[in-house]
Design a protein around this motif. Structure first.
Motif, PDB file in Angstrom:
ATOM      1  N   PHE A 147       0.827  -1.201   0.000  1.00 43.90           N
ATOM      2  CA  PHE A 147       0.000   0.000   0.000  1.00 43.90           C
ATOM      3  C   PHE A 147       0.865   1.256   0.000  1.00 43.90           C
ATOM      4  O   PHE A 147       1.862   1.328   0.723  1.00 43.90           O
ATOM      5  N   LYS A 148       0.455   2.233  -0.796  1.00 49.09           N
ATOM      6  CA  LYS A 148       1.042   3.560  -0.662  1.00 49.09           C
ATOM      7  C   LYS A 148       0.492   4.226   0.597  1.00 49.09           C
ATOM      8  O   LYS A 148       1.235   4.822   1.382  1.00 49.09           O
ATOM      9  N   ASN A 149      -0.810   4.094   0.810  1.00 45.59           N
ATOM     10  CA  ASN A 149      -1.468   4.626   2.012  1.00 45.59           C
ATOM     11  C   ASN A 149      -2.353   3.526   2.597  1.00 45.59           C
ATOM     12  O   ASN A 149      -3.484   3.324   2.126  1.00 45.59           O
ATOM     13  N   PRO A 150      -1.856   2.790   3.588  1.00 42.28           N
ATOM     14  CA  PRO A 150      -2.653   1.707   4.171  1.00 42.28           C
ATOM     15  C   PRO A 150      -3.958   2.224   4.763  1.00 42.28           C
ATOM     16  O   PRO A 150      -4.030   3.377   5.226  1.00 42.28           O
ATOM     17  N   PRO A 151      -5.013   1.419   4.759  1.00 43.65           N
ATOM     18  CA  PRO A 151      -6.259   1.811   5.432  1.00 43.65           C
ATOM     19  C   PRO A 151      -5.988   2.161   6.890  1.00 43.65           C
ATOM     20  O   PRO A 151      -5.104   1.581   7.519  1.00 43.65           O
ATOM     21  N   LYS A 152      -6.746   3.094   7.422  1.00 45.85           N
ATOM     22  CA  LYS A 152      -6.491   3.570   8.791  1.00 45.85           C
ATOM     23  C   LYS A 152      -6.573   2.450   9.809  1.00 45.85           C
ATOM     24  O   LYS A 152      -5.921   2.496  10.854  1.00 45.85           O
ATOM     25  N   GLU A 153      -7.377   1.413   9.526  1.00 45.43           N
ATOM     26  CA  GLU A 153      -7.497   0.287  10.452  1.00 45.43           C
ATOM     27  C   GLU A 153      -6.234  -0.580  10.469  1.00 45.43           C
ATOM     28  O   GLU A 153      -6.072  -1.395  11.381  1.00 45.43           O
ATOM     29  N   LEU A 154      -5.373  -0.402   9.485  1.00 45.78           N
ATOM     30  CA  LEU A 154      -4.183  -1.249   9.378  1.00 45.78           C
ATOM     31  C   LEU A 154      -2.895  -0.442   9.499  1.00 45.78           C
ATOM     32  O   LEU A 154      -1.841  -0.892   9.069  1.00 45.78           O
ATOM     33  N   ARG A 155      -2.975   0.729  10.090  1.00 47.03           N
ATOM     34  CA  ARG A 155      -1.778   1.541  10.274  1.00 47.03           C
ATOM     35  C   ARG A 155      -1.784   2.145  11.669  1.00 47.03           C
ATOM     36  O   ARG A 155      -2.831   2.271  12.320  1.00 47.03           O
ATOM     37  N   ASP A 156      -0.580   2.551  12.125  1.00 46.29           N
ATOM     38  CA  ASP A 156      -0.462   3.137  13.453  1.00 46.29           C
ATOM     39  C   ASP A 156      -0.503   4.660  13.363  1.00 46.29           C
ATOM     40  O   ASP A 156      -0.784   5.241  12.301  1.00 46.29           O
ATOM     41  N   TRP A 157      -0.210   5.323  14.491  1.00 47.07           N
ATOM     42  CA  TRP A 157      -0.288   6.794  14.543  1.00 47.07           C
ATOM     43  C   TRP A 157       0.699   7.456  13.589  1.00 47.07           C
ATOM     44  O   TRP A 157       0.491   8.581  13.132  1.00 47.07           O
ATOM     45  N   ASP A 158       1.771   6.731  13.252  1.00 44.82           N
ATOM     46  CA  ASP A 158       2.803   7.268  12.366  1.00 44.82           C
ATOM     47  C   ASP A 158       2.552   6.874  10.907  1.00 44.82           C
ATOM     48  O   ASP A 158       3.430   7.043  10.058  1.00 44.82           O
ATOM     49  N   LYS A 159       1.346   6.348  10.646  1.00 44.28           N
ATOM     50  CA  LYS A 159       0.930   5.926   9.310  1.00 44.28           C
ATOM     51  C   LYS A 159       1.761   4.764   8.773  1.00 44.28           C
ATOM     52  O   LYS A 159       1.830   4.538   7.575  1.00 44.28           O
ATOM     53  N   LYS A 160       2.415   4.042   9.681  1.00 47.39           N
ATOM     54  CA  LYS A 160       3.151   2.841   9.320  1.00 47.39           C
ATOM     55  C   LYS A 160       2.205   1.647   9.425  1.00 47.39           C
ATOM     56  O   LYS A 160       1.322   1.603  10.285  1.00 47.39           O
ATOM     57  N   PRO A 161       2.382   0.634   8.571  1.00 51.33           N
ATOM     58  CA  PRO A 161       1.505  -0.539   8.647  1.00 51.33           C
ATOM     59  C   PRO A 161       1.648  -1.268   9.986  1.00 51.33           C
ATOM     60  O   PRO A 161       2.743  -1.391  10.528  1.00 51.33           O
ATOM     61  N   ILE A 162       0.533  -1.729  10.512  1.00 48.89           N
ATOM     62  CA  ILE A 162       0.532  -2.569  11.698  1.00 48.89           C
ATOM     63  C   ILE A 162       0.844  -3.999  11.270  1.00 48.89           C
ATOM     64  O   ILE A 162       0.263  -4.499  10.305  1.00 48.89           O
ATOM     65  N   ALA A 163       1.765  -4.643  11.955  1.00 52.97           N
ATOM     66  CA  ALA A 163       2.098  -6.025  11.619  1.00 52.97           C
ATOM     67  C   ALA A 163       0.908  -6.929  11.930  1.00 52.97           C
ATOM     68  O   ALA A 163       0.426  -6.971  13.061  1.00 52.97           O
ATOM     69  N   ASP A 164       0.410  -7.610  10.918  1.00 49.27           N
ATOM     70  CA  ASP A 164      -0.764  -8.471  11.058  1.00 49.27           C
ATOM     71  C   ASP A 164      -0.501  -9.762  10.295  1.00 49.27           C
ATOM     72  O   ASP A 164      -0.338  -9.754   9.071  1.00 49.27           O
ATOM     73  N   LYS A 165      -0.450 -10.871  11.001  1.00 47.84           N
ATOM     74  CA  LYS A 165      -0.155 -12.151  10.368  1.00 47.84           C
ATOM     75  C   LYS A 165      -1.227 -12.540   9.357  1.00 47.84           C
ATOM     76  O   LYS A 165      -0.944 -13.182   8.336  1.00 47.84           O
ATOM     77  N   ASP A 166      -2.471 -12.163   9.633  1.00 45.95           N
ATOM     78  CA  ASP A 166      -3.579 -12.535   8.748  1.00 45.95           C
ATOM     79  C   ASP A 166      -3.625 -11.679   7.484  1.00 45.95           C
ATOM     80  O   ASP A 166      -4.136 -12.121   6.456  1.00 45.95           O
ATOM     81  N   ILE A 167      -3.105 -10.451   7.568  1.00 46.95           N
ATOM     82  CA  ILE A 167      -3.073  -9.574   6.395  1.00 46.95           C
ATOM     83  C   ILE A 167      -1.659  -9.006   6.270  1.00 46.95           C
ATOM     84  O   ILE A 167      -1.377  -7.895   6.742  1.00 46.95           O
ATOM     85  N   PRO A 168      -0.754  -9.758   5.668  1.00 47.85           N
ATOM     86  CA  PRO A 168       0.601  -9.227   5.462  1.00 47.85           C
ATOM     87  C   PRO A 168       0.535  -7.975   4.583  1.00 47.85           C
ATOM     88  O   PRO A 168       0.051  -8.029   3.447  1.00 47.85           O
ATOM     89  N   LEU A 169       0.995  -6.863   5.128  1.00 48.88           N
ATOM     90  CA  LEU A 169       0.845  -5.582   4.443  1.00 48.88           C
ATOM     91  C   LEU A 169       2.114  -4.766   4.635  1.00 48.88           C
ATOM     92  O   LEU A 169       2.618  -4.639   5.752  1.00 48.88           O
ATOM     93  N   PHE A 170       2.621  -4.197   3.539  1.00 53.03           N
ATOM     94  CA  PHE A 170       3.859  -3.432   3.584  1.00 53.03           C
ATOM     95  C   PHE A 170       3.673  -2.122   2.831  1.00 53.03           C
ATOM     96  O   PHE A 170       2.871  -2.037   1.897  1.00 53.03           O
ATOM     97  N   LYS A 171       4.419  -1.127   3.253  1.00 52.27           N
ATOM     98  CA  LYS A 171       4.246   0.221   2.710  1.00 52.27           C
ATOM     99  C   LYS A 171       5.235   0.486   1.580  1.00 52.27           C
ATOM    100  O   LYS A 171       6.422   0.169   1.688  1.00 52.27           O
ATOM    101  N   ILE A 172       4.739   1.066   0.510  1.00 57.95           N
ATOM    102  CA  ILE A 172       5.589   1.487  -0.591  1.00 57.95           C
ATOM    103  C   ILE A 172       5.612   3.011  -0.631  1.00 57.95           C
ATOM    104  O   ILE A 172       4.615   3.670  -0.341  1.00 57.95           O
ATOM    105  N   VAL A 173       6.753   3.563  -0.969  1.00 63.01           N
ATOM    106  CA  VAL A 173       6.908   5.021  -0.991  1.00 63.01           C
ATOM    107  C   VAL A 173       7.606   5.439  -2.284  1.00 63.01           C
ATOM    108  O   VAL A 173       8.326   4.669  -2.907  1.00 63.01           O
TER     109      VAL A 173
END
Length: 361
Positions: A147-173
């Protein structure tokens, strides 16, 4: 702008051809009047190379379906790099893949596993992400998202992805130089490099972080006087962080280790200090005994610093405030030493990267 087409009954993935092969294919199509059938739509197209040298297919004028959406150059680049990463890691990969109720930008497979890579350069909701992940799971496919901008439910206060085993998600910039990178634990990695690491099992989900057992520790000594008898002496504090197996900072104030008392009182630290006190640099340091003392303030005994002369307790809260002040001006003596640490861990879910596969757990 798809990357896959059927030419002369042979499926071609543009990314896998070098520039000479691409030119030869284009000449063959022209000489033999071959059709280029874009796999994603079964419509006619042609070969094109972007100004950045990215090879891809384009629909001929009037051939693209009405609902067909043209992809951005950034998305096309990321897809091409995922394909190249899969190939380098020894996996089979296909772009613009469709199966049952789901699709994937890239589907990677080996003898045992299938992974659907999905890239979201534009906004995409949490609900849609969950729904597609469910479809992947139903067909025994592991979904992996960029994701360039992860959904708010899957990111922390710093807009970094939350580590989630069920939904592997990584940020691209996209950097200032217009380079596309994967922002992984504050490291900027090439997309292809990241895919190789992932498929070669050098990235793993861990529920806890564990410190490297042998590493450099900084012991900071500072001068102070006893609140009770006024004797001049020293106390110390440790470096704020230690490194995890995957190179992340672990703050000592928030970690757990194998003993109940603070790590600055551990035998390994005490032994290192005793050795330092007999050196030329440390021989002028005077420190009271580390032991359990009764505190009237908290009503029980605990491991504590104490006066080297009268043995009065140096309370934990007072020490904390004192150290905060010392950090502003700096310690008087700094001692760096490599130590074999006790087991130090922190409950922190994260994606753990280790070239040697020495993960946090």
């Amino acid at each position: 702008m798809p990357l896959r087409a059927l030419i002369d009954n042979i499926e071609i993935i543009s990314t896998y051809l070098n520039s000479n092969e691409w030119i030869e294919l284009r000449d063959k199509i022209k000489q033999e009047s071959l059709d280029v059938i874009i796999s994603q739509t079964d419509k006619k197209g042609y070969l094109r190379t972007s100004k950045n040298g990215l090879q891809h297919f384009v629909h001929k004028k009037g051939e693209a379906p009405e609902d067909f959406k043209t992809e951005s150059p950034q998305l096309l680049f990321i897809k091409s790099q995922i394909l190249l990463g899969c190939k380098e890691a020894g996996w089979n990969a296909i772009s613009e893949y469709v199966e049952n109720e789901w699709s994937a930008d890239i589907l990677a497979s080996n003898e045992k596993n299938r992974i659907a890579f999905q890239v979201q350069w534009s906004p995409y909701s949490f609900e849609k992400t969950k729904a597609r992940q469910k479809y992947y799971k139903q067909d025994s496919v592991r979904g992996c998202w960029f994701f360039k901008n992860p959904p708010k439910e899957l990111r922390d206060w710093d807009k970094k992805p939350i580590a989630d085993k069920d939904i592997p998600l990584f940020k691209i910039v996209e950097t200032e130089n217009k380079d596309i990178k994967v922002d992984f634990n504050n490291q900027l990695l090439e997309v292809k490099e990241f895919i190789v690491l992932l498929l070669c099992r050098k990235i793993k989900f861990c529920s806890a972080m564990k410190a490297i057992r042998k590493q450099m520790i900084t012991i900071n000594f500072y001068e102070k006087s006893c609140w009770k008898c006024g004797a001049n002496q020293h106390s110390y504090y440790l470096s704020e962080t230690v490194k995890s197996n995957c190179g992340e900072d672990m703050y000592l104030e928030s970690v757990m280790w194998q003993e109940d008392d603070a790590i600055e009182f551990s035998p390994v630290i005490q032994n290192a200090i005793r050795d330092f006190l007999v050196t030329d640099k440390g021989k002028g340091i005077k420190i009271g005994r580390i032991k359990k003392r009764f505190s009237k303030t908290v009503g029980h005994s605990y491991m504590s610093f104490g006066c080297s002369k009268c043995d009065a307790i140096f309370g934990g809260w007072h020490n904390h405030e004192e150290i905060m002040e010392v950090k502003m001006s700096g310690p008087d003596i700094v001692f760096e030493v490599e130590l074999e640490l006790p087991i130090i861990r922190e409950e922190r879910e994260h994606w753990c990267l280790s070239e040697k596969k020495e993960f946090c757990e």
